[in-house]
Design a protein around this motif. Structure first.
Motif, PDB file in Angstrom:
ATOM      1  N   ILE A   1     -16.559  40.104 -15.242  1.00  0.00           N
ATOM      2  CA  ILE A   1     -15.238  39.988 -15.871  1.00  0.00           C
ATOM      3  C   ILE A   1     -14.395  38.970 -15.110  1.00  0.00           C
ATOM      4  O   ILE A   1     -14.355  38.979 -13.881  1.00  0.00           O
TER       5      ILE A   1
ATOM      6  N   GLY B   1     -10.410  36.691 -15.371  1.00  0.00           N
ATOM      7  CA  GLY B   1      -9.142  36.477 -16.051  1.00  0.00           C
ATOM      8  C   GLY B   1      -8.914  34.981 -16.153  1.00  0.00           C
ATOM      9  O   GLY B   1      -9.718  34.261 -16.761  1.00  0.00           O
ATOM     10  N   ASN B   2      -7.860  34.496 -15.475  1.00  0.00           N
ATOM     11  CA  ASN B   2      -7.572  33.062 -15.550  1.00  0.00           C
ATOM     12  C   ASN B   2      -8.281  32.260 -14.458  1.00  0.00           C
ATOM     13  O   ASN B   2      -8.030  31.076 -14.310  1.00  0.00           O
ATOM     14  N   GLY B   3      -9.123  32.912 -13.669  1.00  0.00           N
ATOM     15  CA  GLY B   3      -9.937  32.188 -12.675  1.00  0.00           C
ATOM     16  C   GLY B   3      -9.158  31.608 -11.508  1.00  0.00           C
ATOM     17  O   GLY B   3      -9.599  30.624 -10.911  1.00  0.00           O
ATOM     18  N   SER B   4      -8.037  32.214 -11.150  1.00  0.00           N
ATOM     19  CA  SER B   4      -7.214  31.614 -10.088  1.00  0.00           C
ATOM     20  C   SER B   4      -7.337  32.343  -8.755  1.00  0.00           C
ATOM     21  O   SER B   4      -6.647  32.000  -7.800  1.00  0.00           O
ATOM     22  N   ASN B   5      -8.233  33.341  -8.690  1.00  0.00           N
ATOM     23  CA  ASN B   5      -8.451  34.008  -7.399  1.00  0.00           C
ATOM     24  C   ASN B   5      -9.937  34.170  -7.120  1.00  0.00           C
ATOM     25  O   ASN B   5     -10.346  35.055  -6.392  1.00  0.00           O
TER      26      ASN B   5
ATOM     27  N   SER C   1      -3.525  35.660 -14.869  1.00  0.00           N
ATOM     28  CA  SER C   1      -3.271  36.420 -16.098  1.00  0.00           C
ATOM     29  C   SER C   1      -2.765  37.803 -15.695  1.00  0.00           C
ATOM     30  O   SER C   1      -2.896  38.209 -14.529  1.00  0.00           O
TER      31      SER C   1
ATOM     32  N   GLY D   1       1.401  39.469  -5.642  1.00  0.00           N
ATOM     33  CA  GLY D   1       2.779  39.546  -5.173  1.00  0.00           C
ATOM     34  C   GLY D   1       3.210  38.267  -4.488  1.00  0.00           C
ATOM     35  O   GLY D   1       2.379  37.423  -4.129  1.00  0.00           O
TER      36      GLY D   1
ATOM     37  N   ILE E   1      -9.002  46.032 -17.597  1.00  0.00           N
ATOM     38  CA  ILE E   1      -7.598  46.149 -18.003  1.00  0.00           C
ATOM     39  C   ILE E   1      -7.411  45.451 -19.352  1.00  0.00           C
ATOM     40  O   ILE E   1      -7.815  44.286 -19.520  1.00  0.00           O
TER      41      ILE E   1
ATOM     42  N   ARG F   1       7.643  27.126  -3.763  1.00  0.00           N
ATOM     43  CA  ARG F   1       6.184  26.952  -3.879  1.00  0.00           C
ATOM     44  C   ARG F   1       5.798  25.484  -3.774  1.00  0.00           C
ATOM     45  O   ARG F   1       4.890  25.123  -3.045  1.00  0.00           O
TER      46      ARG F   1
ATOM     47  N   GLU G   1     -12.050  36.100  -4.271  1.00  0.00           N
ATOM     48  CA  GLU G   1     -13.287  36.859  -4.536  1.00  0.00           C
ATOM     49  C   GLU G   1     -14.422  35.904  -4.872  1.00  0.00           C
ATOM     50  O   GLU G   1     -14.242  34.964  -5.646  1.00  0.00           O
TER      51      GLU G   1
END
Ligand SMILES: Cc1cc2nc3c(=O)[nH]c(=O)nc-3n(C[C@H](O)[C@H](O)[C@H](O)COP(=O)(O)OP(=O)(O)OC[C@H]3O[C@@H](n4cnc5c(N)ncnc54)[C@H](O)[C@@H]3O)c2cc1C
Length: 301
Positions: A65, A67-71, A130, A140, A186, A212, A297
């Motif tokens: 799975i 999501g937006n692939g940012s982690n 996402s 956070g 989710i 940022r 990850e």
């Protein structure tokens, strides 16, 4: 079943979702790194997600799975089986309660909440993930985290059972929730916000976005902070004190702007990033006796 047949069958059976074959994961990650996913699906409906869960169970296919692939860092050998991006849309606002699809980007939700004059989400608007990824990671920044605003989560188990979980059941802590330890997917999150003022919300978002841009290497591909904050140290500070700022292996570099970020400066491979992070861990441990723990990850082979 071979992947050509899986591709043909899924294209026919889940027409609302987009199915790809031999899809380079560098197209789906903020790091712009990663080998091919045998089958990649952008799942647009709960029915399609249920179909895939049933399909992988019957055919005994591995499911990953995203999501937006940012982690995530996808290894150079890619991902076998089916990779499913949870791409459910929808933002439903009822006074101060907001039900949002797991595929909605935090930036998109930020714009909607500003327009609706709902405050409490400003901390998250610049995080490039996402809702699904952020709810799972308890994402956070700047003093806020998802556990502050999540009220309920609708998820689906690998067996296809849809469950509604209350906040107390989510087991939130720093960059952690129950979803890290379970295979539940989710689908929707219900957030609780407060009535605010559009100008004040805009000013806060602009201020945090500027912070940022000033401090983070947003001009280069990365997956954000590479390591978690330690119990008694900031990863970026200790990496810089270890003299690693700017250190490079292959196309991967410890950012010159923010030592907490590993950036892809020159067509880095996942191998480059992994070698660099191993080296950073080793040097930091030797110099300060502190263990760096990856926040990013690693998936694939
Ligand atoms: C420039 C930059 C800045 C960043 N700043 C921050 C920051 O300030 N704070 C912060 O916390 N993070 C930050 N990040 C990291 C990242 O954006 C967040 O962790 C984000 O929440 C990840 O969401 P995603 O959708 O991209 O998840 P992905 O990277 O796609 O996936 C992350 C994990 O979540 C799982 N997952 C994704 N969707 C679901 C779902 N629907 N159900 C179950 N599991 C799911 C995946 O399996 C994977 O294990 C930053 C990243 C970048 C590139």
């Amino acid at each position: 079943m071979n992947k050509e047949n899986i591709y043909k069958q899924l294209t026919k059976e889940i027409p609302n979702s987009k199915v790809y074959i031999n899809e380079p994961m560098k197209n789906h990650t903020s790091f712009k790194i990663g080998g091919i996913a045998d089958i990649y699906i952008k799942a647009k409906t709960v029915e399609d997600i249920k179909y895939i869960l049933n399909y992988v169970k019957n055919e005994q296919i591995k499911l990953t799975i995203v999501g937006n692939g940012s982690n995530i860092l996808v290894k150079d050998g890619g991902i076998r089986g089916i990779t499913m991006q949870i791409d459910l849309d929808g933002i439903h606002i009822n006074e101060e309660t907001v039900k949002v699809g797991a595929g909605v980007k935090l930036a998109t939700l930020g714009i909607a909440l500003k327009k609706e004059e709902l405050t409490g989400f400003e901390f998250a608007a610049g995080i490039p993930g996402s809702i699904g990824g952020a709810v799972r990671m308890n994402a956070g920044a700047y003093g806020g985290e998802f556990s502050d605003i999540v009220e309920k989560v609708t998820c689906i188990t690998p067996e296809g059972i849809v469950k509604e979980l209350e906040k107390e059941e989510l087991q939130y802590s720093y960059r952690h929730s129950r979803f890290v330890d379970t295979n539940e997917i989710i689908l929707y999150a219900t957030l609780k916000l407060e009535k605010g003022n559009e100008i004040e919300i805009k000013n806060k978002m602009d201020e945090l976005m500027l912070a940022r841009k000033t401090k983070q290497p947003l001009e280069l591909p990365s997956a954000g902070s590479t390591f978690k904050r330690g119990a008694d140290f900031y990863a970026s500070k200790i990496i810089e004190e270890a003299g690693l700022k700017g250190f490079k292996i292959g196309g991967a570099q410890v950012s010159e702007k923010h030592s907490g970020f590993v950036v892809n400066v020159d067509n880095a491979t996942a191998k480059d990033v992994l070698e660099l992070t191993q080296y950073m861990k080793k040097v930091v441990y030797e110099k300060f006796g502190k263990e760096l723990e990856l926040e990013v990850e690693i998936i694939g082979e």
